[in-house]
Design an enzyme around this catalytic site. Structure first.
Site, PDB file in Angstrom:
ATOM      1  N   ASN A 166      -5.347  -6.882   1.772  1.00  0.00           N
ATOM      2  CA  ASN A 166      -5.976  -6.521   3.048  1.00  0.00           C
ATOM      3  C   ASN A 166      -7.158  -7.460   3.307  1.00  0.00           C
ATOM      4  OD1 ASN A 166      -5.069  -4.310   1.222  1.00  0.00           O
ATOM      5  ND2 ASN A 166      -4.907  -3.240   3.154  1.00  0.00           N
ATOM      6  N   GLU A 211       0.856  -1.191   0.000  1.00  0.00           N
ATOM      7  CA  GLU A 211       0.000   0.000   0.000  1.00  0.00           C
ATOM      8  C   GLU A 211       0.883   1.229   0.000  1.00  0.00           C
ATOM      9  OE1 GLU A 211      -2.012   0.345   3.698  1.00  0.00           O
ATOM     10  OE2 GLU A 211      -2.990  -1.592   3.478  1.00  0.00           O
ATOM     11  N   HIS A 217      -3.035  -7.132  10.651  1.00  0.00           N
ATOM     12  CA  HIS A 217      -3.854  -8.141   9.973  1.00  0.00           C
ATOM     13  C   HIS A 217      -3.706  -9.525  10.595  1.00  0.00           C
ATOM     14  CE1 HIS A 217      -3.393  -5.566   6.028  1.00  0.00           C
ATOM     15  NE2 HIS A 217      -4.165  -4.987   6.934  1.00  0.00           N
TER      16      HIS A 217
HETATM   17  P1  FAE Z   1     -12.565  -7.728  14.591  1.00  0.00           P
HETATM   18  O1  FAE Z   1     -12.993  -6.738  13.576  1.00  0.00           O
HETATM   19  O2  FAE Z   1     -11.236  -7.542  15.249  1.00  0.00           O
HETATM   20  O3  FAE Z   1     -13.704  -7.786  15.712  1.00  0.00           O
HETATM   21  C1  FAE Z   1     -13.571  -8.516  16.896  1.00  0.00           C
HETATM   22  C2  FAE Z   1     -14.352  -7.803  17.990  1.00  0.00           C
HETATM   23  O4  FAE Z   1     -14.472  -8.671  19.113  1.00  0.00           O
HETATM   24  C3  FAE Z   1     -13.692  -6.541  18.509  1.00  0.00           C
HETATM   25  O5  FAE Z   1     -14.621  -5.488  18.508  1.00  0.00           O
HETATM   26  C4  FAE Z   1     -13.248  -6.900  19.926  1.00  0.00           C
HETATM   27  O6  FAE Z   1     -13.256  -5.809  20.820  1.00  0.00           O
HETATM   28  C5  FAE Z   1     -14.276  -7.938  20.311  1.00  0.00           C
HETATM   29  N1  FAE Z   1     -13.828  -8.884  21.333  1.00  0.00           N
HETATM   30  C6  FAE Z   1     -12.643  -9.520  21.416  1.00  0.00           C
HETATM   31  N2  FAE Z   1     -12.612 -10.363  22.469  1.00  0.00           N
HETATM   32  C7  FAE Z   1     -13.839 -10.261  23.078  1.00  0.00           C
HETATM   33  C8  FAE Z   1     -14.427 -10.880  24.209  1.00  0.00           C
HETATM   34  N3  FAE Z   1     -13.761 -11.793  24.926  1.00  0.00           N
HETATM   35  N4  FAE Z   1     -15.676 -10.524  24.551  1.00  0.00           N
HETATM   36  C9  FAE Z   1     -16.361  -9.586  23.843  1.00  0.00           C
HETATM   37  N5  FAE Z   1     -15.844  -8.974  22.735  1.00  0.00           N
HETATM   38  C10 FAE Z   1     -14.601  -9.317  22.365  1.00  0.00           C
HETATM   39  O7  FAE Z   1     -12.554  -9.202  14.005  1.00  0.00           O
HETATM   40  N6  FAE Z   1      -8.153  -4.606   6.889  1.00  0.00           N
HETATM   41  C11 FAE Z   1      -8.503  -4.341   5.617  1.00  0.00           C
HETATM   42  O8  FAE Z   1      -9.046  -5.204   4.924  1.00  0.00           O
HETATM   43  N7  FAE Z   1      -8.273  -3.089   5.073  1.00  0.00           N
HETATM   44  C12 FAE Z   1      -7.663  -2.094   5.787  1.00  0.00           C
HETATM   45  O9  FAE Z   1      -7.492  -0.969   5.284  1.00  0.00           O
HETATM   46  C13 FAE Z   1      -7.247  -2.389   7.120  1.00  0.00           C
HETATM   47  N8  FAE Z   1      -6.589  -1.457   7.860  1.00  0.00           N
HETATM   48  C14 FAE Z   1      -6.320  -1.715   9.183  1.00  0.00           C
HETATM   49  C15 FAE Z   1      -5.748  -0.711   9.971  1.00  0.00           C
HETATM   50  C16 FAE Z   1      -5.551  -0.920  11.339  1.00  0.00           C
HETATM   51  C17 FAE Z   1      -4.915   0.150  12.177  1.00  0.00           C
HETATM   52  C18 FAE Z   1      -5.951  -2.161  11.922  1.00  0.00           C
HETATM   53  C19 FAE Z   1      -5.785  -2.400  13.396  1.00  0.00           C
HETATM   54  C20 FAE Z   1      -6.512  -3.159  11.137  1.00  0.00           C
HETATM   55  C21 FAE Z   1      -6.696  -2.955   9.780  1.00  0.00           C
HETATM   56  N9  FAE Z   1      -7.277  -3.933   8.965  1.00  0.00           N
HETATM   57  C22 FAE Z   1      -7.566  -3.661   7.655  1.00  0.00           C
HETATM   58  C23 FAE Z   1      -7.607  -5.272   9.501  1.00  0.00           C
HETATM   59  C24 FAE Z   1      -9.106  -5.474   9.750  1.00  0.00           C
HETATM   60  O10 FAE Z   1      -9.629  -4.398  10.501  1.00  0.00           O
HETATM   61  C25 FAE Z   1      -9.293  -6.819  10.478  1.00  0.00           C
HETATM   62  O11 FAE Z   1      -8.801  -7.841   9.635  1.00  0.00           O
HETATM   63  C26 FAE Z   1     -10.752  -7.094  10.795  1.00  0.00           C
HETATM   64  O12 FAE Z   1     -11.291  -6.098  11.617  1.00  0.00           O
HETATM   65  C27 FAE Z   1     -10.907  -8.464  11.478  1.00  0.00           C
HETATM   66  O13 FAE Z   1     -12.288  -8.782  11.523  1.00  0.00           O
HETATM   67  P2  FAE Z   1     -12.846  -9.835  12.552  1.00  0.00           P
HETATM   68  O14 FAE Z   1     -14.293  -9.952  12.331  1.00  0.00           O
HETATM   69  O15 FAE Z   1     -12.008 -11.063  12.483  1.00  0.00           O
END
Ligand code: FAE
Length: 542
Positions: free
Chosen positions: A521, A398, A483
């Site tokens: 991503n 990127e 990621h």
């Molecule tokens: P996620 O979105 O992490 O959701 C999990 C949720 O579960 C969170 O809200 C937690 O707080 C919650 N949680 C965890 N443990 C517990 C518990 N014990 N009890 C209750 N709640 C809990 O999971 N990806 C892209 O494709 N494009 C991008 O541009 C991109 N940029 C990024 C930039 C940053 C700074 C970061 C940190 C990540 C980025 N990502 C990007 C990665 C993407 O946000 C990530 O792959 C997804 O959010 C993962 O999705 P999940 O549904 O696996």
């Protein structure tokens, strides 16, 4: 910003409903509809019995909640982070990248910025410990950045919404039918997320993308394929930001600690739709700590800690759920499952639990441009382009912003690389924590792949790597990932649709299913896979 979880929950429900009904005035005049079970806006009650409980409100959780609710199933979503819809004393919901405060970080007393130095000086600062929106979770060999709050990673990410090339899909999810994914589930995910593309004509003149145009020039002069990258940011809103007719967000340094405007996070898309069904309730500042089979009965006893904004437990609740969906993210889901298996709560989980974890090959670097190649004082925080050298060199980079508000002559890149390194989560009884076996040295593979792009560009342009951005004269930021992927891999720890082996009614539906790499991503793939799996689960299990 201090508030009771209950009020946070009720505002989320109301806002989400208003968002979906379109006009706030119209909604207010018709009033809110009576929610079916569970009660609108109240956090989950101790002793509740629910048909479906979803742990986490990120991509996997939001898809599961929406599709279950549309099929008539009431859903309780449990989220450890806050609801983010209330401005602080500065009038903003979220802080800028350049001025993080307590809202920025999950329970830290000092910021941990991925770009930790500027012109060599450390920029991290002390902050109040608070349930902020970005978690920099530290394991022995790597810091894993994750979103915390209703919306999960969609609150903090750059919104880059990339569908991998179909030719590469077999390497990402070998057990999943690619034809079906590309015909049905990737399109469904893209539509549900509101993915859009930048207007290429506007791109050529927009001051805020000078850094991307410099990135393109350098990539193309070295013979690399350069490509626009779709995003969930509202591109018309960004045009208006550039024109000065709306309040700026992407053009005001907001991204990694949240965007007040412009970005279509899950709160505006899947979660808004889910709440509009009237069958979904969200409990923010609630953290699931255990999921145990009901002794001699059916379903699961779920133990939940209610947190305050200092991260202390203020109540512990026990509820019963017929089905539980693990959507706590790759790290959150893996940590829960590894601990529950090792401590004998879920002993029948198989030996694949905790395995197959990868960092999507993330590595960052900066290049120092010549004075005749300024990258611009005004930079959109939303990346819009990438350099694809995957087939030849194993890297997709990127072109990232460095939104400092001053001219830096720096080009910053986040590379995703084809690393084969995979780590394992394991229970450490002496610390009572889950460890991750990632080795920092493994990042050298990723650095070597990223160098196939940037060594060549530097040589062609007569430029050098920046050594002032990551501390200790480091060229590579090789200590983190944005990621995280894997830990409960599909068709290994689960069946080919996310059903956990060993327990009926337990599912994994998030990034933990994907073994370590998506070539781009990850969130579009996480969303599309969740759409595919929930279709199968609804058809066969509900
Ligand atoms: P996620 O979105 O992490 O959701 C999990 C949720 O579960 C969170 O809200 C937690 O707080 C919650 N949680 C965890 N443990 C517990 C518990 N014990 N009890 C209750 N709640 C809990 O999971 N990806 C892209 O494709 N494009 C991008 O541009 C991109 N940029 C990024 C930039 C940053 C700074 C970061 C940190 C990540 C980025 N990502 C990007 C990665 C993407 O946000 C990530 O792959 C997804 O959010 C993962 O999705 P999940 O549904 O696996």
């Amino acid at each position: 910003m201090s508030e009771s979880p209950r009020s946070a929950s009720s505002r989320f429900t109301r806002r989400g409903f208003l968002a979906t009904t379109g006009a706030a005035v119209g909604a207010a005049s018709i009033g809110l509809p009576a929610m079916t079970s569970p009660a609108a806006g109240a956090a989950i009650g101790n002793g509740a019995q629910v048909p479906a409980l979803v742990i986490g409100t990120g991509y996997g959780g939001a898809v599961a909640a929406l599709r279950l609710a549309q099929a008539g199933v009431p859903v309780e979503m449990i989220e450890m982070g806050m609801t983010w819809d209330t401005p602080g004393s500065d009038g903003k919901i979220f802080p800028k990248v350049t001025s993080p405060d307590k809202r920025a970080y999950w329970l830290r007393t000092k910021t941990k910025a991925p770009v930790s130095n500027f012109f060599g000086f450390p920029i991290d600062s002390n902050i109040e410990r608070y349930t902020g929106v970005l978690d920099a979770e530290e394991f022995a060999g790597i810091t894993v950045y994750q979103g915390r709050g209703v919306g999960g990673g969609s609150l903090v990410n750059g919104g880059m919404a990339v569908t991998p090339k179909q030719s590469r899909f077999a390497s990402i999810l070998p057990s999943v039918d690619a034809a079906e994914m590309y015909a049905t589930y990737y399109p469904r995910a893209n539509a549900g997320l509101g993915v859009g593309s930048i207007d290429p004509t506007w791109f050529e003149s927009a001051a805020c993308y000078q850094y991307a145009r410099v990135g393109r020039k350098h990539a193309q002069r070295s013979g690399f394929a350069w490509t626009f990258v779709p995003d969930v940011y509202d591109w018309n809103y960004m045009k208006a930001e550039q024109a000065g007719t709306v309040t700026r967000s992407a053009l005001d340094g907001q991204v990694m600690y949240g965007n007040d405007h412009g970005k279509k996070s899950l709160v505006q898309t899947y979660l808004a739709q889910a709440l509009a069904t009237g069958r979904v309730n969200v409990s923010p500042l609630h953290k699931v700590t255990s999921v145990a089979p009901v002794p001699g009965g059916s379903g699961y006893t779920v133990t939940i800690d209610q947190l305050n904004t200092s991260g202390d437990t203020v109540a512990t609740k026990t509820v019963t759920a017929a089905k539980v969906f693990f959507a706590a993210g790759s790290v959150g889901t893996s940590k829960l499952l590894v601990r529950l298996k090792a401590t004998g709560v879920l002993p029948n989980l198989n030996a694949e639990i905790g395995k197959g974890w990868g960092d999507n090959g993330n590595v960052m670097c900066g290049r120092a441009n010549h004075m005749w190649d300024p990258t611009g004082e005004l930079q959109s925080t939303i990346p819009c382009s990438g350099i694809d050298n995957w087939d030849a060199g194993g890297a997709f980079a990127e072109v990232a912003p460095l939104p400092t508000g001053i001219e830096t002559y720096a080009s910053l890149y986040l590379s995703i690389t084809r690393t084969t390194r995979r780590a394992e989560f394991s229970w450490n009884p002496s610390t009572g924590k889950v460890d991750l076996s990632w080795q920092t040295a493994w990042k050298q593979d990723s650095i070597n792949m990223a160098k196939t792009i940037f060594d060549k560009i530097n040589s062609k342009e007569g430029t050098i790597y920046r050594t002032d951005l990551f501390g200790g004269y480091k060229i590579w930021q090789d200590g983190l990932t944005y990621h995280p992927l894997g830990g409960a891999v599909i068709n290994k720890a689960t069946d080919n649709y996310g059903r956990l082996h060993g327990y009926d009614g337990l599912y994994v539906i998030d990034g933990a299913l994907i073994p370590g790499n998506t070539t781009v991503n990850p969130f579009v793939t996480i969303t599309a896979l969740a759409e595919r799996n929930i279709d199968n689960i609804l058809a066969n299990d509900v």
